[in-house]
Design a protein around this motif. Structure first.
Motif, PDB file in Angstrom:
ATOM      1  N   GLU A 113       0.827  -1.214   0.000  1.00 17.23           N
ATOM      2  CA  GLU A 113       0.000   0.000   0.000  1.00 17.23           C
ATOM      3  C   GLU A 113       0.858   1.260   0.000  1.00 17.23           C
ATOM      4  O   GLU A 113       0.568   2.226  -0.715  1.00 17.23           O
ATOM      5  N   ARG A 114       1.928   1.251   0.786  1.00 16.94           N
ATOM      6  CA  ARG A 114       2.822   2.415   0.805  1.00 16.94           C
ATOM      7  C   ARG A 114       3.509   2.607  -0.542  1.00 16.94           C
ATOM      8  O   ARG A 114       3.653   3.733  -1.032  1.00 16.94           O
ATOM      9  N   ALA A 115       3.921   1.492  -1.169  1.00 16.63           N
ATOM     10  CA  ALA A 115       4.566   1.581  -2.486  1.00 16.63           C
ATOM     11  C   ALA A 115       3.593   2.126  -3.531  1.00 16.63           C
ATOM     12  O   ALA A 115       3.973   2.945  -4.379  1.00 16.63           O
ATOM     13  N   THR A 117       1.020   4.116  -2.929  1.00 17.13           N
ATOM     14  CA  THR A 117       0.825   5.522  -2.612  1.00 17.13           C
ATOM     15  C   THR A 117       1.999   6.349  -3.120  1.00 17.13           C
ATOM     16  O   THR A 117       1.818   7.385  -3.762  1.00 17.13           O
ATOM     17  N   ASP A 118       3.223   5.877  -2.863  1.00 12.54           N
ATOM     18  CA  ASP A 118       4.408   6.587  -3.329  1.00 12.54           C
ATOM     19  C   ASP A 118       4.434   6.685  -4.853  1.00 12.54           C
ATOM     20  O   ASP A 118       4.771   7.712  -5.421  1.00 12.54           O
ATOM     21  N   SER A 119       4.042   5.595  -5.514  1.00  9.14           N
ATOM     22  CA  SER A 119       4.027   5.560  -6.978  1.00  9.14           C
ATOM     23  C   SER A 119       2.988   6.529  -7.532  1.00  9.14           C
ATOM     24  O   SER A 119       3.236   7.223  -8.524  1.00  9.14           O
ATOM     25  N   SER A 120       1.828   6.601  -6.884  1.00  9.76           N
ATOM     26  CA  SER A 120       0.766   7.520  -7.331  1.00  9.76           C
ATOM     27  C   SER A 120       1.216   8.964  -7.203  1.00  9.76           C
ATOM     28  O   SER A 120       0.949   9.798  -8.071  1.00  9.76           O
ATOM     29  N   ARG A 121       1.917   9.259  -6.131  1.00  4.86           N
ATOM     30  CA  ARG A 121       2.394  10.638  -5.914  1.00  4.86           C
ATOM     31  C   ARG A 121       3.421  11.033  -6.953  1.00  4.86           C
ATOM     32  O   ARG A 121       3.445  12.160  -7.421  1.00  4.86           O
ATOM     33  N   SER A 122       4.308  10.089  -7.295  1.00  6.06           N
ATOM     34  CA  SER A 122       5.373  10.425  -8.241  1.00  6.06           C
ATOM     35  C   SER A 122       4.846  10.568  -9.669  1.00  6.06           C
ATOM     36  O   SER A 122       5.456  11.235 -10.486  1.00  6.06           O
ATOM     37  N   ARG A 123       3.703   9.916  -9.969  1.00  9.47           N
ATOM     38  CA  ARG A 123       3.118  10.045 -11.303  1.00  9.47           C
ATOM     39  C   ARG A 123       2.262  11.296 -11.429  1.00  9.47           C
ATOM     40  O   ARG A 123       2.028  11.774 -12.510  1.00  9.47           O
TER      41      ARG A 123
END
Length: 124
Positions: A113-115, A117-123
């Motif tokens: 879930e954290r990965a 979330t991090d991926s969504s933010r970077s995109r």
């Protein structure tokens, strides 16, 4: 089946063995029913302690890729996984690696879930 272990790698030897065999099974290079070398034989071939190879085999068994039976050795049971689902294959590898670190299901799910979330933010 040729397996090598890099002693200078940051990845533990048992995980290198597990990953290599997992890859061979996932790609179909090791077919269902293929008998893996005995723990003692592979340990001797690689110059490792038998416990190291035994741990790799246990991880593969927990991942549903091999089955060990007394007197019959360790055989591949997981090569019939659908090749059309590479994401599932990667997820299984991740779960096995996380379990090798001692993580439980909740920790594994939290990390995913954290990965995400991090991926969504970077995109974004």
């Amino acid at each position: 089946m040729r397996i090598t272990v890099d002693p200078d790698s940051g990845t533990p030897p048992y995980e290198q063995i597990r990953q290599h065999i997992d890859d061979l099974i996932t790609t179909g290079s090791l077919a269902t029913g293929h008998r893996l070398p005995s723990v003692r034989q592979l340990a001797g071939d690689l110059g490792l302690a038998p416990g190291t190879v035994a741990r790799a085999y246990r991880e593969l068994e927990q991942g549903g890729l091999v089955q060990t039976r007394r007197g019959a050795g360790t055989r591949v049971i997981g090569s019939n996984r659908p090749a059309a689902d590479p994401l599932l294959a990667k997820a299984r590898t991740y779960v096995a690696s996380a379990r090798a670190l001692g993580c439980d299901d909740a920790q594994i799910k939290d990390a995913i879930e954290r990965a995400l979330t991090d991926s969504s933010r970077s995109r974004g």
